[in-house]
Scaffold this active site. Structure first.
Site: not given
Ligand SMILES: C[S@@+](CC[C@H](N)C(=O)[O-])C[C@H]1O[C@@H](n2cnc3c(N)ncnc32)[C@H](O)[C@@H]1O
Length: 451
Positions: A159, A381, A408
């Site tokens: 990959c 995020d 995203c």
């Molecule tokens: C796109 S990632 C962003 C992580 C971080 N901000 C970074 O830049 O590394 C989304 C995060 O949201 C968490 N997550 C998903 N659903 C959630 C919820 N209902 N409450 C709290 N966290 C959540 C996931 O576990 C993940 O770590």
């Protein structure tokens, strides 16, 4: 209509990475083909509002087309656009953001910047997940999904999105599992043992974690595995084994065993050190994450007196990096492993004005834990589904002057933007950033202001 061969003019690329054409007033989504091309295509399915087709022959070829360097291109579900020149990939991604803002968000007067391209077009990922898949001949494949198929895995040779070492580890593990006759997991009957191989490789430190996800039970030849893997790959600093009995096809364990090393690797982002564990989220393109965070902080312009709420904080990277410029940060995250890594990360970086709460964002915002002291900045995020609607209503009720949204998924970003607009927020600009060349994924940031 199905199986019929038709000549089509491709006019666009769609959100799902497919090409777009029109036939008798109906939209056709095609596998293969680039805008400007005339193709001979076979209709593979007919739906009420659109048809699906596969390109059989390119009659007139686009100038945008290049030869894809990967031997698995076309079969693999990972890269959709390796055959399209990079500048055009960026143009199409930007256009998709514009379409979402307009169609879903009904937002017209926002300044949409050009998408920031990636410095590295290949070998940029710090994490890849490979699946074991039983084949009819009593053997197995270890690799990635066939495009559009959750139940078909091809045997990966190489990959180009991961390092050469990581590719060699895939071959090593495949060979090991074959030599010791360890059964691969069957996702239909839920029998067998080996489920996933996850390789994480920190770009700045070079440390590698190998994570083997299996059905319940011990790896039968783990002593041999440890010895042979360490001898062949001294860069592998830790080997972890995750067991799961869950039927869902995700590479996450319920019970983790550290077979050697300390069960984590360290990565560096903007001069800060971060611990990454097997089951916690970490941005998968380390180098471009620095571009993303820099752009976000430039837009946000935090103040030394600011109180910041970092929702969906993962392993705490954004909050920890911003902590230097503000008074206080509170991070909220669902996954316990990530929260524990976030706390360790704050300690390791000597950051003392940050706290992490484990829990669901929407419950946290409803609870007493959120308190009465106002936040100056809320950072969100979220995963692809966007901010939970209840959580978004609660954020709006808190009336933070600034909301930094890192997304995203332009479609859910646009949906949430429309809600924030109705609540009186404005969004002067949106900055898309390409974190994943050749794939259809798009990352974007925007700061919403309440006057
Ligand atoms: C796109 S990632 C962003 C992580 C971080 N901000 C970074 O830049 O590394 C989304 C995060 O949201 C968490 N997550 C998903 N659903 C959630 C919820 N209902 N409450 C709290 N966290 C959540 C996931 O576990 C993940 O770590």
């Amino acid at each position: 209509m199905e199986n019929k061969l038709v000549k089509l003019d491709i006019i666009d690329l769609a959100f799902n990475g497919k090409a777009v054409a029109h036939l008798d007033g109906k939209v056709v989504f095609l596998k293969g083909g680039l805008p400007g091309e005339k193709v001979l295509a076979e209709i593979t399915s007919t739906k009420r509002h659109y048809d699906e087709a596969i390109v059989k022959e390119i009659i007139i070829k686009s100038d945008l087309r290049i030869s894809a360097p990967c031997k698995h291109f076309g079969i693999c579900g990972g890269c959709a656009w390796q055959d399209l020149i990079y500048n055009k990939q960026l143009e199409f991604k930007r256009k998709q953001v514009a379409d979402c803002l307009e169609r879903i968000g009904k937002i017209a007067d926002v300044k949409l910047h050009d998408i920031v391209g990636a410095a590295e077009l290949f070998r940029y990922r710090n994490k890849m997940e490979f699946s074991f898949h039983v084949t009819g001949d009593d053997s197995f494949n270890l690799g990635l999904h066939h495009r559009g198929r959750f139940d078909e895995i091809f045997d990966l040779e190489e990959c180009l999105l991961q390092s050469d070492t990581a590719n060699r580890i895939v071959h090593f593990i495949r060979d090991f599992v074959k030599r010791y006759n360890i059964p691969a997991y069957d996702i239909i009957n839920h029998t067998g043992f080996m489920r996933f191989l996850v390789i994480r490789e920190a770009r700045r430190t070079g440390q590698i974690m190998v994570n083997i996800v299996t059905n319940k039970g011990n790896i039968p030849t783990r002593k041999e595995l440890i010895k042979e893997l360490r001898t062949a790959f001294p860069q592998v600093v830790t080997l972890v084994h995750n067991e799961t009995a869950l039927k869902s096809n995700v590479a996450v364990g319920e019970k983790e065993h550290v077979l050697f090393g300390v069960g984590l690797i360290e990565e560096e982002i903007l001069g800060y050190r971060f611990y990454i564990r097997a089951n916690s989220f970490f941005q998968t393109n380390s180098i471009q994450t620095e571009t993303l965070y820099r752009a976000a902080f430039d837009l946000l312009m935090p103040d030394k007196g600011d109180r910041v709420l970092d929702l969906y904080c993962g392993t705490g990277s954004i909050g920890i990096i911003i902590s230097e410029y503000v008074r206080e940060v509170i991070g909220v995250e669902l996954v316990a492993d990530a929260v524990s890594a976030a706390r360790d990360n704050a300690l390791a970086n000597g950051v003392s004005n940050i706290e992490f709460v484990e829990g669901d964002v929407k419950d946290y915002l409803r609870s007493d834990a959120v308190g009465d002291t106002p936040f100056d900045i809320v950072i969100v995020d979220p995963p692809r589904a966007g901010v939970n609607p209840k959580a978004l209503r609660r954020i709006i009720r808190m009336q933070p002057p600034k909301i930094l949204y890192i997304s995203c998924n332009p479609a859910t970003f646009a949906r949430d933007a429309a809600t924030l607009f109705k609540a009186g927020y404005r969004l002067p600009e949106v900055r898309p950033i390409d974190m994943f060349p050749h794939t259809m994924h798009i990352e974007l940031i925007g700061v919403f202001y309440r006057d």
